[in-house]
Design an enzyme around this catalytic site. Structure first.
Site, PDB file in Angstrom:
ATOM      1  N   HIS A  34      27.848  73.186 -44.525  1.00  8.81           N
ATOM      2  CA  HIS A  34      27.225  71.869 -44.320  1.00  8.81           C
ATOM      3  C   HIS A  34      27.461  71.456 -42.886  1.00  8.81           C
ATOM      4  O   HIS A  34      28.516  71.713 -42.314  1.00  8.81           O
ATOM      5  CB  HIS A  34      27.801  70.816 -45.274  1.00  8.81           C
ATOM      6  CG  HIS A  34      29.289  70.840 -45.363  1.00  8.81           C
ATOM      7  ND1 HIS A  34      29.971  71.778 -46.090  1.00  8.81           N
ATOM      8  CD2 HIS A  34      30.230  70.058 -44.795  1.00  8.81           C
ATOM      9  CE1 HIS A  34      31.267  71.585 -45.979  1.00  8.81           C
ATOM     10  NE2 HIS A  34      31.459  70.558 -45.174  1.00  8.81           N
ATOM     11  N   SER A  86      36.694  71.927 -46.395  1.00  8.38           N
ATOM     12  CA  SER A  86      37.226  71.710 -47.752  1.00  8.38           C
ATOM     13  C   SER A  86      36.208  72.066 -48.828  1.00  8.38           C
ATOM     14  O   SER A  86      36.592  72.304 -49.972  1.00  8.38           O
ATOM     15  CB  SER A  86      37.683  70.257 -47.915  1.00  8.38           C
ATOM     16  OG  SER A  86      36.612  69.366 -47.727  1.00  8.38           O
ATOM     17  N   ILE A 120      30.446  61.259 -49.415  1.00  8.64           N
ATOM     18  CA  ILE A 120      31.066  60.337 -50.366  1.00  8.64           C
ATOM     19  C   ILE A 120      32.212  59.548 -49.724  1.00  8.64           C
ATOM     20  O   ILE A 120      32.536  58.449 -50.182  1.00  8.64           O
ATOM     21  CB  ILE A 120      31.543  61.113 -51.618  1.00  8.64           C
ATOM     22  CG1 ILE A 120      31.695  60.190 -52.810  1.00  8.64           C
ATOM     23  CG2 ILE A 120      32.818  61.888 -51.351  1.00  8.64           C
ATOM     24  CD1 ILE A 120      31.839  60.906 -54.150  1.00  8.64           C
TER      25      ILE A 120
HETATM   26  P1  5GP Z   1      34.439  69.616 -44.978  1.00 14.07           P
HETATM   27  O1  5GP Z   1      35.843  69.086 -45.110  1.00 14.07           O
HETATM   28  O2  5GP Z   1      34.269  70.831 -45.873  1.00 14.07           O
HETATM   29  O3  5GP Z   1      33.988  69.839 -43.586  1.00 14.07           O
HETATM   30  O4  5GP Z   1      33.499  68.472 -45.532  1.00 14.07           O
HETATM   31  C1  5GP Z   1      33.284  68.254 -46.883  1.00 14.07           C
HETATM   32  C2  5GP Z   1      32.740  66.851 -47.018  1.00 14.07           C
HETATM   33  O5  5GP Z   1      32.211  66.716 -48.321  1.00 14.07           O
HETATM   34  C3  5GP Z   1      33.809  65.766 -46.850  1.00 14.07           C
HETATM   35  O6  5GP Z   1      33.467  64.920 -45.771  1.00 14.07           O
HETATM   36  C4  5GP Z   1      33.797  65.045 -48.194  1.00 14.07           C
HETATM   37  O7  5GP Z   1      33.967  63.648 -48.069  1.00 14.07           O
HETATM   38  C5  5GP Z   1      32.440  65.411 -48.762  1.00 14.07           C
HETATM   39  N1  5GP Z   1      32.400  65.445 -50.211  1.00 14.07           N
HETATM   40  C6  5GP Z   1      33.325  66.013 -51.033  1.00 14.07           C
HETATM   41  N2  5GP Z   1      32.955  65.879 -52.317  1.00 14.07           N
HETATM   42  C7  5GP Z   1      31.775  65.205 -52.305  1.00 14.07           C
HETATM   43  C8  5GP Z   1      30.886  64.764 -53.343  1.00 14.07           C
HETATM   44  O8  5GP Z   1      31.114  64.965 -54.544  1.00 14.07           O
HETATM   45  N3  5GP Z   1      29.762  64.093 -52.951  1.00 14.07           N
HETATM   46  C9  5GP Z   1      29.483  63.871 -51.630  1.00 14.07           C
HETATM   47  N4  5GP Z   1      28.353  63.211 -51.357  1.00 14.07           N
HETATM   48  N5  5GP Z   1      30.283  64.270 -50.632  1.00 14.07           N
HETATM   49  C10 5GP Z   1      31.422  64.938 -50.968  1.00 14.07           C
END
Ligand code: 5GP
Length: 111
Positions: free
Chosen positions: A97, A92, A30
């Site tokens: 993922h 986060s 997103i």
């Molecule tokens: P992390 O910080 O856990 O490695 O990555 C989480 C990712 O999820 C972030 O890049 C963030 O932009 C993405 N993200 C968070 N909420 C959503 C959402 O509701 N939809 C989508 N498509 N991505 C999300």
């Protein structure tokens, strides 16, 4: 607790889904950090790579193959695959993922 990504899998939250099979789903981030930025997610809720067991090895191989598949399908043969494992290194969303990013130069090491 149901993870944000499980809600996307269940279509309770909309997402731009680019690939799906029995084990995995891939959708656009997103807040893209690159022109191509897709998240590859196991349908089963696994918190992160540190929570995976030896029994999950085939699933994680499938997820890596899916990363390649979605990048290739978008025309990318050079891309970065990243997984943040724990809040201290940037995780986060606590449903594993892989970030697959491409379409711009990347520096090393990541910040
Ligand atoms: P992390 O910080 O856990 O490695 O990555 C989480 C990712 O999820 C972030 O890049 C963030 O932009 C993405 N993200 C968070 N909420 C959503 C959402 O509701 N939809 C989508 N498509 N991505 C999300």
């Amino acid at each position: 607790m149901t993870s944000l990504f499980t809600k996307i899998i269940a279509r309770q939250i909309p997402a731009d889904i680019v690939y799906e099979d029995d084990l995995a789903i891939a959708f656009k981030d997103i807040h893209p950090a690159a022109p191509f930025h897709v998240l590859v997610v196991p349908k089963r809720e696994i918190v992160n790579i540190d929570a995976m067991s030896d029994d999950d090895a085939a699933l994680f191989g499938h997820l890596i193959a899916t990363c390649k598949k979605v990048a290739n399908a978008a025309g990318h043969r050079e891309y970065r695959i990243t997984a943040n494992v724990g809040a201290a290194v940037g995780q986060s969303v606590f449903h594993h993922h892989f970030h697959v990013m491409a379409g711009r130069p990347f520096s090393w090491p990541p910040g």
